[in-house]
Design a protein around this motif. Structure first.
Motif: not given
Lengths: 238, 425, 267
Positions: A4, A6-10
């Motif tokens: 995956n 996708n970007q981390h939330i941070s």
């Protein structure tokens, strides 16, 4: 298993992970050049190049410490899990192997200086050149596989290591014949031996790196496994 | 960057003057309102107190009177009937005739009218208490008539405003000079029931009636109110019917109290045949009135119990009933009690509904049972305020003071109870 | 994000001879569905962690296991939940003994406003577990010892339970739950209101309790789930996405959504 991206939330976490990956790649590039130069030095009798390699060994060591530190910071701050955890652990181990490769390259350079100082013939030139080219390809292949999460590429590197091991064995036999023919050449031969050993070691470390690639992608720990076992594990999900 | 912060701060500083002015104005208005309210209270209480304090003192005449056995025709071993029926009044009249020597029938009448009609019963009380005293000379404080009482307490400096004649005044002044005529604490006020004679009128009947009525109210409204609150809050299904019940209960709290009196009259007295003017029917009517208050405050108290306690109890395997009675109710009880006391204090002061059910009657006897006819303190006050005699004016205020005293005690009790029990958790 | 059509839970949700078995459980709040066809087995004497983002249904599912959802009028539960083979939603089942067998510890410590002793004694009293004062004393002592609170409160058993610190109160609630001798303990984020030291004590306690009880714990902290549980179940929008051994879930999760949640890519 899918990865995956996708970007981390941070965003900072993302940046931290990117950083260790990039730094590792830079260090890999540096180490690749070191090995290349060392092989060139012994094959061409280039003492200046050898000196250069010895001097740059410091940079390799510093890079290992820095990157390892960055990995520790991520572990402390983020308690990463799953693929992130595997990546941080993989980077930490790969970096150690890269540093060892750097050490071996430096050893090659040191022995090169000793060999070219004398006027004696240089044995196993072809073997050294051949093996040297292979291990350089292995290093770049392993790092490439890491970047692209390419398990097949990693397995290929492991296969190549087997070849390199075979070449080492035959070069060793050649060296022994030389030593038996002319005992005065033993000193020289031993230096060549160290060089051959160093190259073979570099191959082993490159193999370690590709084992980490397989760990990173599939989670399977294939250190100390045979080639067949590795091939099986790599293609388990196909 | 620094410039803009300074400007913001300066802006804030600039607005401070305006804000402080607004706050000061608000505080001033508040203080003014409070002071005004307190001033009104002071005026009200001042008026009541100024009129009522004198009610707590009564004028008596200390005299030595011989309990002449022959005249009374009784002795220590006479039966109670004889003791009761002896002519104490005559004895008193004879005593004073001897002492003051009035001349002529008019003066005699004037002399006798200065002593209270109840003086005879005072003597009777003494003899009944200790028949051995018959034949002895006793010192007794005889209660004086209300005209004398008022003169002594208020009019000694302006002789024109009294109804007493000059002869009466001269006798009175003699007694005053000798120290025989003085005031003492008005125990009659608290010991006697109502009477036509102001000096003999007391609030004991009214207080007992109030007490009995409130007792009935409490015994009926508290259990019913608490049970209703628990049912509506915990067990009633949430449907249209329950909603209607809730709305009605809330509305009942605002209904004018006299309506409950009419209801009591129509249903309890006319249909169920409960005797009118008794604490029973009074209590029933007041129950109807205070139930909404108790139910509403009870529900609020139950709602205030945190759901976490309920969940904890249910999670342990307590049934719904156990949860309500072991956990919710004990925690809600302080609030319910407070609501009940406030409701009771309200009921204490209710007059209108009780008038409707007949407590306006002139009841002399102190009631001893909830089915005895009685009156309550607010009604007593109402009745006395109607009387023209000055003595009743001061007694009205005195009774108001007693009523206010009870109200203050009950409300203080509610506040203290709430404060003490709520701190527990 | 929306629910996955025809999703089959990844990993090892089911097993033989489980203590608690849920099959095709759906939960509705009025018209709105909150849990979609969850099938999960909880093994005897294991600690299973239920994790997932806010509103994913893990607490709702937990509360089905001891029928605490019955207290909410609009809540409707379908499917089967078996405790030792018996359906707990059978119309003839009495919830009162069920809740003594399957106990619950809540997020915010909620001791009764009574003494410590009475807090613990309440459950045994109403269920008739003690025939004498001596028995009751024994139960209270044993429960407090099992909850690791005995040494701290043995001298003040008649002090109010609400006077203890947060962590002690939670351990008191755990002792209270243990006092009725349950077989399963459900914990709904038991440490979220506590400081790290109190949390650590309770996590250690959970490990000790595993010997005698089956435990299901809902937690927001993934590190906590990793520390205390043997298996972890990941819930997402009311669906059970993955159930696996805890170390596998946290190093090599099988499902993409699990991986994304655990690595902090959403949630």
């Amino acid at each position: 298993m899918e990865m995956n991206f996708n970007q981390h939330i941070s965003g900072q976490f993302n940046a931290d992970l990117e950083a260790i990956r990039n730094h590792m790649m830079s260090m890999g590039g540096l180490v690749e050049r070191q090995v290349n130069n060392a092989i060139q030095a012994i094959c061409n009798g280039d003492t200046q190049l050898a000196d250069d390699v010895i001097r740059r060994e410091d940079d390799v060591d510093k890079a290992e410490v820095t990157i390892d530190n960055e990995c520790t910071q991520i572990l402390v701050r983020r308690q990463p899990a799953a693929s992130d955890l595997r990546m941080v652990l993989a980077v930490s181990r790969v970096v150690r192997d890269l540093e060892r490769i750097g050490d071996e390259a430096s050893k090659i350079a040191i022995h090169t200086l000793e060999v070219t100082d004398t006027k004696n013939p240089q044995f196993c030139q072809q073997a050294i050149r051949y093996m040297g080219e292979e291990v350089v390809k292995m290093i770049s292949g392993a790092l490439d596989a890491f970047a692209r999460h390419d398990v097949d590429g990693a397995v290929e590197v492991v296969r190549t290591d087997k070849l390199v091991d075979k070449q080492y064995a035959s070069a060793l036999r050649e060296l022994i014949t030389y030593m038996m023919e002319d005992p005065r050449s033993i000193g020289q031969a031993i230096n060549i031996l160290w060089i051959l050993r160093a190259v073979e070691r570099i191959g082993d470390h490159a193999r370690n790196i590709s084992e980490q690639v397989i760990y990173l992608v599939s989670g399977a720990d294939v250190r100390h496994s045979s080639l067949t076992e590795i091939e099986e594990t790599a293609h388990k999900d196909d | 960057m620094t410039d803009s912060t300074m400007t913001t701060r300066q802006k804030v500083e600039a607005s401070m003057a305006r804000r402080r002015a607004a706050e000061t104005r608000f505080r001033v208005y508040g203080m003014a309102s409070v002071l005004f309210g307190m001033l009104c209270l002071v005026v009200l209480f001042g008026d009541i107190f100024s009129k009522g304090t004198s009610a707590f003192r009564q004028t008596v005449l200390t005299t030595e009177i011989t309990l002449d056995a022959d005249y009374l025709d009784i002795n220590a071993s006479s039966d109670e009937r004889a003791l009761m029926n002896a002519n104490y009044e005559g004895l008193i009249k004879r005593h004073f005739k001897t002492e003051m020597s009035p001349s002529g029938r008019k003066e005699r009448r004037q002399l006798y009218s200065m002593i209270s009609a109840g003086a005879g019963w005072q003597l009777q009380g003494v003899v009944l208490d200790d028949p051995e005293l018959i034949g002895e000379t006793i010192t007794i404080d005889l209660i004086m008539d209300d005209d004398v009482d008022q003169w002594f307490k208020h009019d000694r400096d302006n002789p024109e405003s009294t109804r007493l004649s000059e002869k009466q005044l001269s006798w009175l002044n003699t007694w005053v000079d000798s120290g025989a005529l003085h005031t003492r604490f008005n125990t009659t006020f608290f010991v006697n029931g109502d009477s036509r004679e102001p000096e003999l009128a007391g609030i004991r009947g009214a207080i007992t009636g109030t007490f009995l009525t409130l007792l009935v109210t409490f015994l009926l409204s508290f259990p019913i109110g608490v049970a209703a609150a628990i049912y509506l809050e915990e067990f009633a299904p949430k449907n249209r019917l329950t909603e209607i019940v809730e709305i009605n209960i809330n509305n009942l709290a605002a209904v004018p109290s006299i309506t409950f009196g009419l209801l009591g009259l129509a249903i309890f007295i006319n249909i169920f045949g409960v005797s009118r003017s008794t604490p029973l029917v009074g209590g029933l009517v007041l129950t109807l009135m205070t139930l909404p208050t108790i139910i509403i405050s009870g529900r609020a108290a139950i709602k205030a119990v945190p759901p976490s306690i309920r969940e904890a109890a249910l999670g342990l395997g307590a049934s719904k009933m156990q949860t309500v009675f072991h956990h919710v109710l004990p925690l809600a009880l302080p609030g319910m009690l407070t609501g009940t006391i406030i409701g009771m204090a309200q009921a204490l002061g209710e007059t209108a509904p009780l008038l409707m059910i007949g407590m306006i009657a002139f009841v002399v006897d102190v009631p001893s049972f909830i089915s005895d006819p009685s009156t309550v303190l607010p009604v007593q006050i109402f009745l006395w305020s109607d009387s023209p005699e000055r003595a009743f004016t001061e007694r009205t205020s005195g009774a108001i003071m007693v009523l206010l005293g009870f109200l203050i005690i009950m409300n203080t009790a509610a506040v203290m109870l709430r404060r003490r029990l709520e701190r527990r958790w | 994000m929306s629910i996955i059509e025809n999703h089959k839970t990844v990993g090892t949700p089911l097993s033989e001879g489980a203590k608690l078995s849920a099959r095709d459980v759906c939960v509705y709040y009025g018209e709105k569905q909150a849990i979609y066809n969850v099938s999960l087995d909880i093994r005897k004497n294991e600690v299973i962690a239920l994790i997932g983002p806010s509103g994913c249904g893990k607490s709702t599912f937990l509360r089905c296991l001891n029928r605490m959802n019955d207290t909410i009028d609009i809540c409707n539960v379908t499917g089967e939940i078996l405790l030792d083979g018996d359906d707990i939603y059978h119309p003839r089942v009495d919830v009162v003994p069920l809740r003594a067998t399957v106990g619950m510890v809540f997020q915010k410590p909620n001791p009764f406003p009574k003494s410590i002793y009475d807090n613990i004694a309440y459950g045994p009293r109403i269920h008739g577990l003690a025939s004498s004062r001596v028995d009751l004393d024994e139960i209270v002592e044993k429960s407090l010892q099992r909850a690791g609170l005995w040494n701290e409160v043995k001298d003040r058993l008649h002090a109010p339970g609400t006077g203890l610190s947060g962590g002690q109160q939670q351990r008191l609630c755990i002792a209270r739950t243990i006092a009725v001798d349950p077989e399963v303990i459900l914990m709904d984020e038991p440490c979220s209101a506590l400081d790290p030291i109190a949390t650590a004590k309770i996590e250690e306690l959970i490990d000790e309790l595993r010997e005698n009880y089956t435990i299901a714990i809902v937690t927001h902290s993934m590190q906590q789930a990793a520390r205390v549980s043997q298996r972890t179940a990941y819930f997402h929008l009311g669906q059970l996405i993955e159930v696996n051994a805890t170390d596998k879930v946290f190093t090599t999760p099988e499902h993409q959504l699990t991986e994304a949640y655990i690595t902090g890519r959403f949630g």
